[in-house]
Design a protein around this motif. Structure first.
Motif, PDB file in Angstrom:
ATOM      1  N   SER A 179       0.801  -1.285   0.051  1.00 41.08           N
ATOM      2  CA  SER A 179       0.031   0.176   0.006  1.00 41.08           C
ATOM      3  C   SER A 179       0.666   1.254  -0.139  1.00 41.08           C
ATOM      4  N   THR A 180       0.298   2.341  -0.188  1.00 43.19           N
ATOM      5  CA  THR A 180       0.933   3.878  -0.344  1.00 43.19           C
ATOM      6  C   THR A 180       1.863   3.802   1.040  1.00 43.19           C
ATOM      7  N   GLY A 181       3.026   4.286   1.065  1.00 42.13           N
ATOM      8  CA  GLY A 181       3.838   4.529   2.098  1.00 42.13           C
ATOM      9  C   GLY A 181       4.265   3.524   2.822  1.00 42.13           C
ATOM     10  N   SER A 182       4.229   2.385   2.261  1.00 42.44           N
ATOM     11  CA  SER A 182       4.563   1.101   2.989  1.00 42.44           C
ATOM     12  C   SER A 182       6.040   0.766   2.657  1.00 42.44           C
ATOM     13  N   GLY A 183       6.588   1.717   1.843  1.00 42.85           N
ATOM     14  CA  GLY A 183       8.209   1.360   1.525  1.00 42.85           C
ATOM     15  C   GLY A 183       8.585   0.736   0.390  1.00 42.85           C
ATOM     16  N   LYS A 184       7.940   1.029  -0.432  1.00 43.39           N
ATOM     17  CA  LYS A 184       8.065   0.135  -1.771  1.00 43.39           C
ATOM     18  C   LYS A 184       9.299   0.869  -2.521  1.00 43.39           C
ATOM     19  N   THR A 185       9.319   2.259  -2.527  1.00 39.30           N
ATOM     20  CA  THR A 185      10.235   3.310  -3.240  1.00 39.30           C
ATOM     21  C   THR A 185      11.440   3.074  -2.298  1.00 39.30           C
ATOM     22  N   TYR A 186      11.259   3.155  -1.056  1.00 43.90           N
ATOM     23  CA  TYR A 186      12.397   2.886  -0.370  1.00 43.90           C
ATOM     24  C   TYR A 186      13.241   1.427  -0.424  1.00 43.90           C
ATOM     25  N   THR A 187      12.242   0.387  -0.749  1.00 46.76           N
ATOM     26  CA  THR A 187      13.031  -0.876  -0.824  1.00 46.76           C
ATOM     27  C   THR A 187      13.737  -0.970  -2.414  1.00 46.76           C
ATOM     28  N   MET A 188      13.073  -0.281  -3.459  1.00 48.66           N
ATOM     29  CA  MET A 188      13.258  -0.464  -4.805  1.00 48.66           C
ATOM     30  C   MET A 188      14.462   0.719  -5.008  1.00 48.66           C
ATOM     31  N   VAL A 189      14.383   1.895  -4.691  1.00 51.89           N
ATOM     32  CA  VAL A 189      15.338   2.896  -5.344  1.00 51.89           C
ATOM     33  C   VAL A 189      16.062   3.359  -3.909  1.00 51.89           C
ATOM     34  N   GLY A 190      15.593   3.104  -2.757  1.00 48.90           N
ATOM     35  CA  GLY A 190      16.286   3.649  -1.644  1.00 48.90           C
ATOM     36  C   GLY A 190      16.746   5.185  -1.400  1.00 48.90           C
ATOM     37  N   THR A 191      17.726   4.928  -0.572  1.00 46.26           N
ATOM     38  CA  THR A 191      18.313   6.506  -0.391  1.00 46.26           C
ATOM     39  C   THR A 191      19.895   6.293  -0.376  1.00 46.26           C
ATOM     40  N   VAL A 254       7.212  -5.760 -25.795  1.00 46.02           N
ATOM     41  CA  VAL A 254       8.226  -4.730 -25.837  1.00 46.02           C
ATOM     42  C   VAL A 254       7.573  -3.472 -26.010  1.00 46.02           C
ATOM     43  N   VAL A 255       7.891  -2.303 -25.619  1.00 46.56           N
ATOM     44  CA  VAL A 255       7.330  -1.051 -25.601  1.00 46.56           C
ATOM     45  C   VAL A 255       7.999  -0.241 -26.960  1.00 46.56           C
ATOM     46  N   ALA A 256       7.445  -0.060 -27.858  1.00 48.34           N
ATOM     47  CA  ALA A 256       7.521   0.524 -28.972  1.00 48.34           C
ATOM     48  C   ALA A 256       8.081   2.126 -28.912  1.00 48.34           C
ATOM     49  N   GLY A 257       9.437   2.245 -29.351  1.00 47.89           N
ATOM     50  CA  GLY A 257       9.903   3.996 -29.163  1.00 47.89           C
ATOM     51  C   GLY A 257      10.609   3.921 -27.789  1.00 47.89           C
ATOM     52  N   LEU A 258      10.754   3.037 -26.897  1.00 50.24           N
ATOM     53  CA  LEU A 258      11.253   3.282 -25.624  1.00 50.24           C
ATOM     54  C   LEU A 258      12.577   3.331 -25.699  1.00 50.24           C
ATOM     55  N   ARG A 259      13.195   4.460 -25.091  1.00 47.49           N
ATOM     56  CA  ARG A 259      14.824   4.660 -25.139  1.00 47.49           C
ATOM     57  C   ARG A 259      15.357   3.574 -24.464  1.00 47.49           C
ATOM     58  N   CYS A 260      16.477   3.203 -25.166  1.00 54.31           N
ATOM     59  CA  CYS A 260      17.440   2.135 -24.549  1.00 54.31           C
ATOM     60  C   CYS A 260      18.675   2.708 -24.512  1.00 54.31           C
ATOM     61  N   ILE A 261      19.193   2.843 -23.276  1.00 51.99           N
ATOM     62  CA  ILE A 261      20.687   3.736 -23.265  1.00 51.99           C
ATOM     63  C   ILE A 261      21.739   2.639 -22.901  1.00 51.99           C
ATOM     64  N   LYS A 262      23.024   2.773 -23.826  1.00 52.04           N
ATOM     65  CA  LYS A 262      23.904   1.818 -23.466  1.00 52.04           C
ATOM     66  C   LYS A 262      24.647   2.448 -22.310  1.00 52.04           C
ATOM     67  N   VAL A 263      24.932   1.556 -21.473  1.00 50.31           N
ATOM     68  CA  VAL A 263      25.845   2.001 -20.262  1.00 50.31           C
ATOM     69  C   VAL A 263      26.957   1.127 -20.010  1.00 50.31           C
ATOM     70  N   HIS A 264      28.052   2.096 -19.499  1.00 46.05           N
ATOM     71  CA  HIS A 264      29.362   1.207 -19.050  1.00 46.05           C
ATOM     72  C   HIS A 264      29.411   1.052 -17.575  1.00 46.05           C
ATOM     73  N   SER A 265      28.761   1.719 -16.905  1.00 49.84           N
ATOM     74  CA  SER A 265      29.104   1.536 -15.249  1.00 49.84           C
ATOM     75  C   SER A 265      27.731   2.050 -14.566  1.00 49.84           C
ATOM     76  N   ALA A 266      27.718   1.220 -13.287  1.00 50.80           N
ATOM     77  CA  ALA A 266      26.638   1.248 -12.376  1.00 50.80           C
ATOM     78  C   ALA A 266      26.478   2.840 -12.119  1.00 50.80           C
ATOM     79  N   ASP A 267      27.276   3.523 -12.009  1.00 52.80           N
ATOM     80  CA  ASP A 267      27.003   5.246 -11.786  1.00 52.80           C
ATOM     81  C   ASP A 267      26.224   5.780 -12.870  1.00 52.80           C
ATOM     82  N   LYS A 268      26.530   5.375 -13.945  1.00 54.45           N
ATOM     83  CA  LYS A 268      25.887   6.162 -15.152  1.00 54.45           C
ATOM     84  C   LYS A 268      24.127   5.695 -15.022  1.00 54.45           C
ATOM     85  N   ILE A 269      24.169   4.465 -14.761  1.00 56.86           N
ATOM     86  CA  ILE A 269      22.703   4.234 -14.725  1.00 56.86           C
ATOM     87  C   ILE A 269      21.923   4.716 -13.275  1.00 56.86           C
ATOM     88  N   LEU A 270      22.656   4.906 -12.199  1.00 58.13           N
ATOM     89  CA  LEU A 270      22.224   5.623 -11.280  1.00 58.13           C
ATOM     90  C   LEU A 270      21.906   6.803 -11.558  1.00 58.13           C
TER      91      LEU A 270
END
Ligand SMILES: Nc1ncnc2c1ncn2[C@@H]1O[C@H](COP(=O)(O)OP(=O)(O)OP(=O)(O)O)[C@@H](O)[C@H]1O
Length: 887
Positions: A179-191, A254-270
């Motif tokens: 439910s809202t505010g139960s900590g989903k974003t905290y778990t997935m994205v974090g701080t 697949v989502v047509a037209g979705l941007r797919c970016i090539k990344v070389h490090s975790a920092d770039k994705i972050l």
């Protein structure tokens, strides 16, 4: 030389369900009612403290207890626990201190020392030492065990194994539900201090790639999308428009037209992740303002997809493994009614809940499916469930993290979340490595789409030219009005096509499900009949009866859903006719007919493109079936107990190369006679594909174990051969019988007919259904030409299933049309070479003559027609008959 590759091994696994309870926030002034025990159990206490002792001991409390794969209490963080916070660390600390102050225990002669202490009275402080020894002995295993469990307890441990699979070409999905505010974003994205699963898994992926010892080449790409109000937006684009979902034969949804970016490090994705998160739609709702610690709850579902392509450099040089990790942060699952929202907010809430309701329904159906047989799973009801389809039942190792709040005010949300999580435990997925292969006809379709797109571009250009010419004309305003009206109509018509495609796909899936249900029902009936015969008192196992009833219920439910879908398709068709009429009228009334005609043509081409994509999706299903058939073929080969060398020799004789032999050892099928279907004479649970051939042509999987009669010309009698397999595959059509007469009948596709050469001439059908008088009048089948042409009487096959084909024109079966003839309905005889056929629906075989051109009108006809050969999925492909079925 053509090559075949042993199919990648499929492994069935269940969804891993973890529950995470966040700490009570400062804004919540309620009671903590959640207890986490042994890292697996979650107990939700009754929020009502006023219940008396009697209520509690008589189990009249609302206390609930659940058990999951992992359970994390409020103290747990996303990665590691703070030192000394937990008793474990305290225990470990005391133990280490104890060892340090008593260095004797470190001596190699530890045991003899101990013996010495306890056997010799001379030791003065024996009592103290004994105490220490006992403490050490009991504390050691305890500490080791608890340490082990606690280490497992971290999230990194919980998902790192599935993430290592992604680098090996497997798919994985992790989604947070709560439910809202139960900590989903905290778990997935974090701080920043406690990074979430998205961040941790990215680091793991790049760590694994860095540490990889092979010379393989890796490529990591990422995309980030959100589903808001049933519209998909690209979070990596600054101002993304709405995106459409498409079913790709190779890559799934697949989502047509979705941007797919090539990344070389975790920092770039972050970096990208942070950027995307700042673009997510957030809102303040009543529910949160009062009950949760969340000030800006997210109103959309976010999906971060990381794809790892691994190009192998070893002996399988052309192999590309493609692992996909989907990390999903869902919106809150509270009900719209609880948020006191109105207007746009209410619409958001309704759409969020539509997606979550659809997700919950899918989880329910999938959970039920594991217990009760095949149930239709309504993936198509929302964009979210379509995106998560693979993660829920397909090729993916999936982790569901159910997040809960410990507050007593959230009791209902908590219990609801736990209920779904509990059901999700039953869900099974099938993981399989994604090894790149190229399917010729898929690329054909791609080519066709490309050429259509070129055509669209050409028309677009022409349109632009016309537009510039028109802009100088005085009648501009009227033309503009008409144009905008036409635009609205075109928009409506393309939405209408999209809807119809979705409905047809849903109907198609539903019928597939019921087809398999019916097959199981048939097996059950056989089993019950056998039991009735063997058990004199006539008692039939209760389990069989219950199972049968469940399947009947499922069939009924699915049939009802099918009727609704058909009605919706009819409505959709009516609407389309109206729209088309209006467009024609608009074009007719307009002065700039050429321009409008081009515009209309352009729109129609766009639609044709969409329909072609649908056709591709259908083909994907067929390819999937073919792969399944190929897998079964391997099972069969393994079951025959042949030596590896024998198989290789045989394949070489046929001009076939077998690749990657090692992965094909399927459990339970290694020896001849082990296959229950072969040994017991029972029916195989699936269609067994029995062809390996060089040419890939049309394909179809036929209903298994249908009784087939064959008549040999040397003998003058019908042999009833209940087949355990009947499958046409590529350009051959195979039949195997349980008994030995004939052991195998094979039909080859000649340039325009199905030919059975060298084998006994056979008639497909069910002679027991053949009316007596007709049997007399048509005692035998005469070959039409010297090459032993045969006719496949499709209505007769349909008749075997009792699908409303009572009035069969039997004479059709014996027609001597010069080019081979197969009736596409019970009444008409269609002449012309057979170029392929679609698929079986309810056990019915459908053929499509190449020279018959189908108009879109046939779709309408097919929907209303009870003849399963005119299934909408087939009809849809008719529009493209000439291109798509000629191979
Ligand atoms: N494990 C945790 N430890 C500490 N704080 C937490 C934890 N989980 C959640 N919180 C806090 O709880 C609040 C709500 O969490 P969060 O925003 O993740 O909820 P949510 O379920 O994602 O909500 P929404 O559905 O609106 O997205 C935040 O302030 C967050 O910092």
């Amino acid at each position: 030389m053509p090559t075949i590759r042993a199919p990648a091994k499929k492994q069935t696994t269940t969804l891993t369900v973890a529950v995470k309870c966040r700490p009570l926030s400062q804004r919540e002034c309620g009671r903590d009612i959640v207890r986490v025990k042994n890292n697996k159990e979650v107990v939700v206490l009754d929020p009502d403290l006023s219940k008396d002792y009697l209520d509690r001991i008589q189990n009249r409390t609302k206390e609930k207890k659940y058990c999951f794969d992992h359970a994390f209490g409020p103290q747990s963080t996303n990665l590691v626990r703070p030192f000394f916070l937990e008793s474990l660390y305290l225990e470990a600390f005391i133990f280490i201190m104890f060892l340090t102050v008593e260095p004797k225990f470190f001596l190699p002669s530890f045991c003899s020392q101990m013996e010495h202490y306890f056997s010799q009275e001379a030791v003065p402080s024996k009592g103290k030492l004994k105490q220490k020894f006992l403490l050490a002995v009991t504390a050691t295993p305890h500490c080791v065990l608890v340490l082990f469990l606690r280490l497992k307890d971290t999230y990194q441990k919980c998902i790192s194994t599935i993430i290592s699979g992604v680098v090996q070409g497997l798919n994985a999905t992790v989604f947070a539900y709560g439910s809202t505010g139960s900590g989903k974003t905290y778990t997935m994205v974090g701080t920043q201090h406690d990074p979430g699963l998205m961040v941790l898994s990215l680091h793991t992926i790049f760590d694994l790639i860095r540490r990889d010892k092979s010379s393989d080449e890796f490529e990591v790409t990422c995309s980030y999308l959100e589903v808001y109000n049933e519209v998909i937006y690209d979070l990596l684009e600054k101002s993304s428009g709405s995106l459409e979902l498409r079913e790709d034969p190779e890559h799934g949804i697949v989502v047509a037209g979705l941007r797919c970016i090539k990344v070389h490090s975790a920092d770039k994705i972050l970096e990208l992740l942070n950027l995307g998160n700042s673009r997510r739609k957030t809102e303040s709702t009543e529910a949160n303002a009062t009950s949760s610690s969340c000030i800006h709850p997210t109103r959309s579902h976010a999906v971060l997809e990381i794809t790892v392509r691994r190009k192998q450099r070893n002996k399988y040089k052309n192999q590309v493994m493609r692992g996909k990790l989907a990390l999903v942060d869902l919106a809150g699952s509270e009900r719209a009614s609880e948020t006191n929202s109105t207007g746009q907010k209410l619409r958001d809430g309704a759409n969020i809940n539509r997606s979550l309701l659809a997700l919950a329904n899918c989880i329910n159906a999938l959970g039920k499916q594991q217990k009760k047989g095949l149930v239709y799973v309504p993936y198509r009801n929302s964009k979210l469930t379509r995106i998560l389809k693979d993660g829920l039942s397909g090729n993916s190792q999936t982790v569901m993290v159910a997040t809960i709040s410990p507050a007593d005010s959230q009791y209902h949300h908590t219990v609801n979340t736990l209920k779904y999580a509990d059901r999700a435990k039953e869900i099974k997925t099938h993981i399989q490595k994604n090894i790149g292969t190229i399917d010729t006809h898929v690329s054909d379709y791609q080519r066709m789409i490309d050429s259509l797109q070129i055509e669209v571009c050409r028309l677009k250009k022409e349109l632009a030219d016309k537009e510039s010419q028109l802009s100088v004309k005085p009648t501009e305003t009227t033309a503009d009005d008409e144009l905008s009206c036409l635009n609205v109509l075109s928009q409506e018509i393309s939405e209408n096509v999209q809807e119809r495609i979705n409905l047809q796909k849903a109907l198609f899936e539903l019928e597939e499900t019921n087809l398999r249900n019916r097959t199981e029902l048939q097996h059950l009936d056989d089993a019950i009949a056998k039991q009735l015969v063997s058990e004199k008192d006539g008692t039939v196992s209760e389990a069989l009866r219950v199972r049968r009833q469940d399947i009947l219920d499922n069939i009924r439910d699915n049939d009802e859903a099918g009727i609704n879908y058909r009605k919706e398709i009819e409505e959709n068709e009516k609407h389309r006719c109206q729209l088309q009429g209006m467009i024609e009228e608009a074009i007719g009334n307009n002065g700039n007919k050429t321009y409008l005609r081009i515009l209309s043509q352009y729109r129609l081409l766009g639609m044709a493109n969409t329909e072609l994509q649908f056709e591709m999706a259908m083909r994907e299903q067929i390819i999937h079936n073919q792969r399944e058939a190929q897998r079964n073929l391997w099972n069969l080969i393994m079951g025959l107990g042949l030596e590896e060398k024998q198989i290789f020799d045989f394949a070489a004789k046929q001009g076939i190369t077998i690749e990657d032999w090692t992965v094909t050892r399927y459990p339970g099928l290694s020896n001849r006679g082990k296959s229950p279907n072969l040994a017991s004479g029972g029916y195989a649970p699936f269609s067994y594909g029995l062809s390996i051939n060089q040419c890939r042509r049309s394909s179809c999987i036929c209903q298994n174990h249908q009784r087939v009669a064959s008549k040999s010309f040397s003998q003058d009698r019908w042999d009833l051969s209940p087949t355990f397999c009947r499958e046409k595959h590529h350009s051959f059509y195979y039949l195997l019988a349980h008994d030995n007469s004939p052991p195998c009948v094979r039909f080859r596709r000649s340039s325009d007919n199905w030919v059975s050469g060298g084998h006994p001439i056979s008639w497909f059908g069910t002679p027991d259904k053949l009316p007596r008088d007709l049997r007399k009048s048509y005692p035998e089948i005469t070959p039409v030409s010297s090459c032993n042409e045969i006719y496949l009487p499709t209505p007769a096959l349909g008749a075997d299933f009792g699908q409303g084909q009572k009035d069969i024109m039997w004479q059709n079966l014996y027609s001597k049309a010069p080019h081979g003839a197969i009736s596409s309905s019970s009444q008409d005889m269609v002449k012309g070479p057979i170029v392929g056929h679609g698929r079986t629906v309810n056990g019915f075989l459908g053929f499509i003559p190449s020279e018959q051109s189908f108009s879109t009108h046939s779709l309408n006809h097919s929907v209303q027609n009870s003849n399963p050969s005119n299934h909408p999925s087939l009809s849809c492909s008719h529009t493209f008959t000439n291109q798509s079925f000629k191979t």
